[in-house]
Design a protein around this motif. Structure first.
Motif, PDB file in Angstrom:
ATOM      1  N   SER A 122       4.818  -8.025  14.383  1.00 60.07           N
ATOM      2  CA  SER A 122       3.785  -8.651  15.214  1.00 60.07           C
ATOM      3  C   SER A 122       4.142 -10.098  15.505  1.00 60.07           C
ATOM      4  N   ASP A 136       0.776  -4.215  20.519  1.00 62.16           N
ATOM      5  CA  ASP A 136       0.889  -4.302  19.057  1.00 62.16           C
ATOM      6  C   ASP A 136       0.102  -3.159  18.435  1.00 62.16           C
ATOM      7  N   GLU A 137       0.819  -2.140  18.012  1.00 66.29           N
ATOM      8  CA  GLU A 137       0.196  -0.958  17.410  1.00 66.29           C
ATOM      9  C   GLU A 137      -1.006  -0.497  18.228  1.00 66.29           C
TER      10      GLU A 137
HETATM   11 MG    MG Z   1       1.359  -6.357  12.728  1.00 65.76          MG
END
Ligand code: MG
Ligand code: ATP
Ligand code: ATP
Ligand code: MG
Ligand code: PO4
Lengths: 462, 297, 326, 425, 297
Positions: free
Chosen positions: E89, E218-219
């Motif tokens: 991240s 991000d995810e």
């Molecule tokens: Mg992360």
């Protein structure tokens, strides 16, 4: 034109500046193929134009209003005949007041010298022309500012950034007001405090055990010689605060615990606002409650028990102050207890702890620093509380720890010394400022410690 | 669930799947349909520690667990897997009634531990939780010393009569948690100063210090780095000799490594329960297979 | 500024406010604004100078001191009109449930002074040893001495010191003799109030003293007659030197703790702030301070008729002080 | 674990003791709440018990004949003469008609004691408004004197002393029986400013004073407070200066209010030469006092806006200021409003600092602007509680009730806002 | 890392691994060592959209990214995988300077977008973020209507001159996000009332409404259920035609399904970058292999 009418006019001008700025920036964008080719949105160009139109105009208006009076006064008074010329500032203000009273019709023009009546009409004239000039100037500046800003609208200018910078500066100035306030507080007590210490040695003030500020307020009035040891006041303050805390801490803390851990949401929804109501009751009301209901009750009770209680017992003031502080402690504790992560609660419950065990052995120790910080804040509030003690505590500075006796507090002394006699030269009145300084320093110290503790605690979980 | 099968595949070449109208999501082919309360595989055991039948859990109006029946055997390690939000944690927390503290949560069905009803109103949750311990996703040591963390449970339950007994329990638990050598010299140090993995093992030590019969673990390694994870998995393996362990995990690899049986949850349903190697090599249910092979999740 | 500003005595305040209100209702002038600051505080503000930021009138429950007059002069407040408005008795009151006192001035001095003549009779001063009233004289009640009174900023306190304490103090001849030698030492002896808790400074709020007395039968309070009159149903007043504080006793001057009430007008402000002369005239009218005037209704003890007439005359003509009369 | 069953046994045995502790702990909690609520109830009961009669006025209703002769008016049409007439005389005459046994000057004076000292000027205002009623007979209702007021309301209450003479009491009783003297809702209390006659005293002046003062406070403290909070929460870099500002603000929130009084006295009155007793100065002082409270609660409100919203906006390319103005501020507004209302409620009940800037004054006229002399509700309470007339005790309590009503409705508004607005999305 | 290899295995039989002294963790055999700044595989591309060299990121004192060099090509989908806390991240957020708002975060090295320095002080982040959009882990719609959510970006960037233009942008974006049919009748309804998956797709629609060149994710699916995940993955596949997409994921399956290239991060190092099928079938680096085969994570 009256300032009251000028302001709406400025607002109208600002709106116009905004609208024109908006239109111009949009028009500029059209040949470029839409507003996305501008550096900023039309709104920001418009807002900048509006800002340039409004802010300088308002500034000039404020300055004008600030200095207008002085200038007109000089003009009017200066034109009076020599025999009416004031020889002191006080006389000048009197004459001006007389002139303006005549001008406004509050004084009849027949009863004053003709020169004054003349001056009154001159004053009216001056005021009128001043207002006309002011209106013209302000409008000119608004229009000019708006126009220049409007002219300077160009696609490559990042109006948003400039607008935001100005706004951020305004925000910063607002935050800075806090510093000004503190400076103001220090300023308003420091000079008198220094003068006080010129009359009374600081060591006597800090370490003296006797307080009786009965110095003469006039040369020929004889009182006691005056003793300025603040220890008894401070001890009295602490005694009352301690009683207040003895009431407020357990009650506040346990209510907070019960409400956050046991009570149903419904019950919480009812009881919390009720508790908060205690915080909303004005301190004057508490003061009279303490003086007229609680204090007699306590001395009656004490008499029934064979004890001797003063009518202004520290206990009465302390109890009522404690009641006042309950919601303060409970809401602070509530915050702190809720800030303890649920995971700790789960961890303890999962080991088979009961709710009270979890509370007592895990949550409470974890929340303790935060609660301590909250209690320190509550103490500083108790120390600074004024109306309750003014009405319910005594004035005699007894150095005692007996809650049934009357003690006096720092705030009571400040009020007694200042209300009723506002001459700033006797040690007696100066003492009020020294006490104010003391109070400020003590609460400052308590707050700094409390904030430190609370912050440390917050860091632990954030 | 047809979307899953048609639009997604493990081959990355097939990225231009046709856009599907949302309605298409509704028609499920028979093979992936879940029949309410039906579980394939071997959900039942003879020597059941927990006997759970038709468990339904509701959060307010919404149903999080849909008629799950399952037996958990003595001294087995069973892993709950399934996509996020499928109800693994919810189901796990029924087993020591940690759900009690959530106001809107209601549990229905028959849940028995050693033949006694868990949700009997007369049943004592304190005693239940002393028997069924729990380890959480995020390590949650108490802000006390390492010693006090482990001693906390025995103290409140009065398990030790003397200081020396308590010392023994603490040492024993820390040893079992494989932490004794690392911390024996600083038992008085605050537990919050330990590394994440150590904290999680401390939480396990804290749980076993009250000698529970069952240990529930909800994603105990998800906040840990690989090395710490390895240590905790090792520990689970050891503990499985003496305790019944129920572990929720989002890592199929982890389930494969540590458990005897694996239960696959899907949207509140218990789809399949089987011996772990069977689940990972030859899943019976189509949904399980899709999940195992990475079609989703 | 077009509103009259008045400061000063809390004793005169109830009377002045009534006059102000009548004045406001019956004329076109705005109702004056009154702040109760105590006589001393009021005179200080008053004498601070001329100009609109300074008050126009100050009330006092004692006469202006020569020193204050000088202060005024030195600050440019040259022309001052003095108006005597009536009398007030200082009463020593208690709850009707309490035992009533019948004290002499000497007993009062012994009860409340900081230093008193040695009880053994020798001519020296000792710190006040008396804790109970009957320590002073067996005729007095067996109760601890607890008296609530105003703080030194107030004229009531000044008057009490002068009339009661000094009055009692003078009865000791050897102390009186000091006066001739050292005026200051004499004053220090006769005007110092004890500070060991028997005398409680209870603030400027006389009503609070009244309320506390009603609640606490063991205490006595010092305040003006009007408060006694208003609470005559619940309070009783001590007999001092044989006289009860009644309207008659006070107005003829038998009651020893009686003093006159005054107000002072800044002449420089007359004709500048509208209505000052008219306010003074209203105050000095028969309808206000006369025997049947509305001030008598709120507890003012009027001057006798002849005094009133001369006072009214000089007030209405705004005769200024010379400073010699003080 | 071989000993696990025995341990389960130990646990089971300890349960009874532990549950007893649990119950005791709970009981402490309930007791604490009970103590707090009892205090609240006693406080309110005390105030209401003392003050409800303050909402009643005592009036006389009589047939009054406006006989010019009786009023010493030669030409009732001349306004100048009308101003100087004796307006008490027709009232006395009307009373005498009801009480024929009264005769003689003494008795007449005693009769006067039944009528409020300002009743005559009320009647005068009536005539001034409508000179045509001269010479007619009107049914008039006017205020009784405060002694009659106390007598009518509290003749059985030992804590009040009745100041009417026996004779006056007898008259008053007769008039009470005939319904000429009666108690009714005290509208005067809500339409008048201060007065020395309890019957004429009202809270309107104080309420208007409070409103003016609060207007100054609110207009300044809300925008400044919110701006400062935004700066500190969103823009302030982590440096000495902002740290200092922060410590300052937190400290100011706990500085005793009386110190702000000292500040107002020194800065606004002595330094800037602003007049005493005016709402502007009061408002400024209270503004400085409430500002920290508003800043702190606004910061809390800003903090509670989820960071995900900020990230979302920034991720699209909104500038920091846009994030704040478009997203954070609207979401934080309910919290800011509640905080401000509570801060204002505190300011509304504040007395101590105002004592030092001259707002303790006797002011009859209802203030008409930010620069006219005024007092505020709590100070009015303080003043009345210190007045000698007994009628003011209940009026002080009644004024307390009015003040509490304001405060409670402000708090209720805050709670309502919190509930309403925060749930919206 | 030897512990990983010796103490953990996918076979569940091997549960009684010997307890290892903590010291043993320290000695890493050469094959799994990471050389600072060295990446195996094919980190560089010719037609680079992003050109990142020796990127180092510090949070205060601690270094979260350790000298990473990587090129990201135009219109490719690249997935960042790696164990929790490895810096995925952090690295992603450098690319549109979302890290700016974290005071203690410092970025070093050279980061270029289309040849222009990202961290040039004169650079306008607002413009940068309009070009490099971002979708977050938890769906974070604004508490406004669906329409306003999508219209927000175009409004602040002045992308539409007229209401009708704005309507077009909104419809177009919602269509691209496959959401148009589901929401076209309730554009004025609050976005917070949608399901999680819809919300996430709305966030994607909102991002593409400002026509970014790059979309960072991000995810994006970690808070979604399988069906919603499938929809989002489908969407990513479609978007990859017009945008450069960088996606962080904790699911290797997802990486395998959606990306062209995969980058494996380990403790702040970029260990390996390769075509996705290569990474999953024949990882070059030992650490990558351990991770892929489920030895840890
Ligand atoms: Mg992360
Ligand atoms: N406290 C709660 N209140 C309301 N709904 C809840 C609550 N906790 C969980 N849920 C809902 O219950 C369902 C199951 O949640 P649960 O936490 O059991 O899933 P999970 O399988 O553990 O998922 P994860 O892998 O994300 O932990 C979800 O739809 C969730 O939204
Ligand atoms: N705001 C922050 N302040 C300090 N340290 C941080 C911050 N954010 C992340 N870190 C640290 O930086 C490292 C990398 O974090 P990052 O969030 O990038 O990991 P990640 O690979 O995204 O993990 P995950 O899969 O859990 O999201 C971690 O050690 C983390 O603790
Ligand atoms: Mg879960
Ligand atoms: O206020 P005093 O009348 O006591 O001076």
């Amino acid at each position: 034109m009256q300032p009251a009418n000028l302001i709406p006019l400025i607002v109208v001008l600002v709106v116009i500046a905004f609208a024109l700025g908006y239109a111009r920036s949009r028009a500029l964008a059209v040949p470029m193929g839409g507003i996305k080719h501008l550096k900023s949105l039309p709104f920001y160009y418009a807002a900048r134009a509006a800002m340039w139109c409004g802010l300088p105009a308002l500034l000039v208006l404020a300055c004008w209003l600030g200095f207008e009076g002085k200038v007109i006064q000089t003009l009017v008074v200066g034109s009076l005949p020599a025999e009416l010329q004031p020889d002191s500032a006080g006389k000048a203000s009197l004459i001006l007041s007389q002139i303006s009273n005549v001008a406004s019709g509050a004084l009849s023009a027949d009863v004053v010298p003709p020169a004054i009546a003349e001056a009154a009409s001159r004053l009216t004239g001056l005021q009128q022309s001043s207002q006309t000039m002011m209106a013209l100037l302000v409008i000119c500046i608004a229009v000019l500012g708006g126009f220049v800003a409007w002219l300077r609208i160009a696609p490559h200018i990042n109006a948003r950034e400039k607008f935001e910078t100005t706004l951020r500066r305004i925000f910063f100035a607002c935050a800075g007001l806090a510093i000004l306030t503190t400076v103001g507080i220090v300023f308003s007590v420091i000079f008198e405090t220094i003068r006080f210490f010129g009359k009374v040695p600081i060591t006597e003030f800090l370490f003296g055990t006797s307080w009786s500020p009965q110095t003469a307020i006039r040369a020929d009035q004889v009182g006691a010689e005056g003793a300025f040891g603040m220890i008894p006041l401070f001890v009295g303050t602490l005694l009352i605060s301690a009683i207040a805390m003895v009431v407020a801490v357990p009650v506040g803390l346990m209510s907070a615990i019960y409400l956050s851990e046991y009570a149903s949401p419904r019950m919480r929804g009812i009881i919390k606002p009720l508790l908060e109501m205690l915080a909303g009751v004005p301190t004057v009301v508490y003061g009279f409650f303490a003086a007229l209901t609680v204090a007699p009750f306590i001395s009656g009770l004490a008499a029934a028990l064979g004890l001797q209680a003063s009518a202004e017992s520290a206990l009465a003031a302390g109890l009522v102050m404690g009641i006042m502080i309950i919601p303060f402690v409970s809401s602070l504790s509530d915050d702190v207890i809720n800030a303890v992560p649920q995971s700790l609660r789960d961890g303890s419950l999962a080991l088979g702890a009961t709710q009270s065990e979890t509370m007592k052995k895990v949550i409470f120790p974890a929340a303790l620093p935060g609660i301590m910080g909250g209690i320190l804040l509550a103490v500083s509030r108790a120390i600074g509380e004024t109306m309750i003690v003014v009405m319910a505590a005594g004035l005699a500075a007894n150095l005692t720890a007996n809650p049934l006796e009357a003690v006096t507090t720092v705030t009571v002394q400040i009020v007694t010394l200042l209300v009723g006699d506002q001459e700033f030269d006797s040690a007696k009145t100066l003492a009020a400022f020294a006490l104010g300084m003391l109070l400020f320093v003590v609460t400052l110290a308590l707050n700094v410690i409390a904030l430190h503790v609370v912050r440390k605690y917050r860091e632990q979980y954030d | 669930m047809s979307t899953l099968n048609t639009s997604i595949s493990t081959e990355q070449t097939q990225r231009e799947a046709p856009e599907l109208a949302p309605a298409a999501v509704q028609d499920k082919p028979e093979e992936t349909a879940i029949e309410y309360g039906q579980t394939v595989g071997t959900p039942f055991a003879d020597d059941a520690k927990f006997r759970l039948r038709d468990v339904e859990v509701y959060y307010g109006e919404s149903q999080a667990i849909k008629g799950v029946s399952l037996d958990i055997a003595r001294n087995e390690v069973i892993a709950f897997i399934g996509p996020s939000g499928c109800g693994k944690s919810t189901f796990l927390r029924c087993l020591n009634r940690m759900n009690d503290s959530i106001d809107i949560c209601r549990v229905k069905g028959s849940l028995e531990l050693d033949g006694q009803d868990l949700y009997d109103p007369r049943r004592d949750v304190v005693e239940l939780r002393a028997r069924v311990g729990m380890v959480f996703q995020k390590p949650n040591p108490f802000p006390k010393s390492i010693y006090d963390n482990v001693a906390y449970g025995p103290r409140i339950h009065g398990l030790a009569n003397r200081k020396s007994e308590l010392d023994d329990i603490v040492e024993d638990s820390l040893r079992k948690a494989g932490l004794w050598n690392e911390v024996k010299d600083r038992l008085d140090a605050p537990a919050t100063g330990m590394s994440g993995g150590q904290q999680q093992r401390l939480c396990i030590a804290r749980t076993i210090a009250v000698s529970p019969e069952v240990v529930l673990m909800d994603e105990p390694c998800s906040a840990l780095d690989p090395i710490a994870t390895a240590k905790v998995e090792e520990l689970i393996a050891e503990l499985s000799e003496s305790y019944t362990i129920i572990i929720v995990t989002h890592s199929m690899q982890q389930a494969a490594r540590v458990s005897h049986r694996t239960a696959y949850f899907h949207l509140g349903n218990l789809v399949e329960v089987n011996a772990t190697d069977k689940v990972f090599t030859a899943p019976e249910h189509k949904l399980t297979e899709s999940y195992i092979t990475g079609r989703f999740g | 500024r077009d509103t009259i500003n008045i400061v000063g005595s809390s004793t005169v305040y109830p009377f002045a406010t009534v006059v102000a209100e009548h004045f406001g209702r019956n004329t076109d002038f705005p109702t004056p604004k009154l702040e109760s600051t105590g006589s001393g505080g009021g005179l200080k503000l008053f004498c601070a100078g001329i100009g609109t930021q300074h008050p126009d009138i100050t009330n006092a429950s004692r006469r202006m001191k020569a020193s204050e007059f000088e202060l005024c002069q030195s600050n440019g407040v040259e022309d001052i009109v003095e108006v005597k408005i009536g009398s007030d008795g200082i009463v020593l009151a208690s709850s009707q449930e309490a035992e009533n006192l019948d004290v002499s001035l000497q007993q009062l001095f012994l009860a409340l002074a900081k230093d008193v003549p040695n009880p053994d009779g020798s001519e020296e001063l000792v710190a006040n040893p008396y804790q109970n009233w009957n320590d002073i004289d067996a005729s007095l009640p067996n109760k601890p001495i607890r008296v609530m009174g105003p703080p030194p900023t107030s004229g009531t306190r000044d008057a009490f010191n002068e009339l009661a304490l000094e009055g009692g103090c003078k009865t000791f001849d050897w102390i009186k003799a000091i006066k001739a030698e050292d005026k200051n030492a004499y004053k220090a002896i006769c005007h110092s109030v004890r500070e060991d808790g028997a005398f409680v400074e209870a603030g400027e709020n006389d009503n609070l003293i009244v309320q506390k007395l009603t609640a606490d039968a063991s205490a006595y309070g010092i305040f003006g007659y009007s408060f006694l009159e208003e609470n005559s149903g619940t309070l009783q007043a001590a007999t001092v030197a044989g006289f009860e504080p009644t309207m008659d006793n006070i107005s003829v001057g038998d009651y020893p703790l009686a003093r006159s009430l005054w107000f002072y007008v800044k002449k420089a402000h007359v004709g500048v702030v509208p209505g000052i002369a008219e306010y003074v005239a209203e105050f000095a009218s028969e309808g206000a301070w006369g025997d049947n005037g509305y001030l008598a209704d709120v507890g003012l003890i009027p001057l006798d008729r002849a005094d009133r007439m001369t006072a009214a005359e000089s007030a209405v003509s705004l005769e200024t002080m010379t400073g010699d009369e003080l | 674990m071989t000993n696990s069953t025995s341990q389960a046994e130990i646990v089971r045995q300890s349960l009874k003791r532990r549950y007893r502790k649990e119950r005791r702990f709970r009981a402490y909690g309930i007791a604490a709440i009970a103590v707090a609520l009892t205090a609240l109830v006693v406080l309110f009961a005390d105030i209401i018990g003392k003050g409800y009669t303050g909402f009643l006025k005592t009036t006389l209703t009589l047939e009054v004949t406006f006989d010019p002769e009786l009023m010493y008016l030669e030409d009732p049409t001349d306004p100048a003469q009308l101003r100087n007439g004796d307006y008490l005389a027709p009232l006395i005459a009307a009373l005498k008609k009801e009480l024929p046994e009264v005769s003689g000057r003494r008795a007449e004076r005693a009769l006067k004691g039944l009528i409020s000292s300002y009743a005559a000027s009320d009647v005068k205002d009536l005539v001034a408004a409508d000179p045509a009623i001269m010479g007619t007979t009107q049914r008039l209702t006017f205020l009784a004197s405060d002694d009659v007021d106390v007598f009518a309301k509290h003749r059985d209450d030992a804590s009040y002393s009745i100041k009417l003479t026996e004779q006056q009491q007898a008259w008053a009783l007769t008039l009470l029986e005939r319904g000429i003297i009666e108690n009714s809702f005290n509208d005067v209390f809500f339409s008048n400013g201060d007065s020395r006659d309890p019957g004429h005293a009202g809270v309107l002046g104080a309420i208007v004073g409070s409103l003016l003062t609060m207007a100054v406070t609110l207009l300044l403290s809300f925008p400044i407070g919110v701006s400062a909070a935004i700066y500190l929460e969103e823009f302030a870099p982590q440096n000495r200066l902002t740290d200092f500002i922060e410590v300052n603000i937190n400290n100011l929130a706990a500085v005793p209010s009386i110190i702000f009084g000292l500040l107002g006295l020194a800065v606004f009155i002595n330094l800037f030469g602003m007049p005493r007793s005016v709402p502007v100065v009061g408002g400024l002082v209270l503004m400085l006092m409430t500002l920290p409270t508003i800043i702190i609660s606004s910061r809390a409100a800003i903090k509670s806006v989820p960071p995900s919203i900020r990230e979302a906006a920034q991720g699209i390319g909104a500038s920091k200021m846009q994030v704040v103005l478009h997203h954070v501020l609207p979401l934080a507004m309910p919290g800011m409003l509640t905080g401000s209302i509570i801060g204002m409620a505190q300011a509304l009940g504040e007395t101590a600092p105002l004592l030092l800037i001259g707002m303790v004054a006797f002011i009859v006229d209802v203030p008409d602007g930010f620069f006219s002399s005024a007092t505020v509700l709590p100070v009015q309470i303080f003043l009345w509680a210190g007045s000698p007339e007994q009628g003011f005790i209940e009026r002080a309590s009644a004024a307390i009730m009015v003040l509490l009503a304001f405060l409670i409705s402000m708090n209720a508004l805050a709670i309502w806002l919190r509930k309403r607005l925060e749930r919206r999305w």
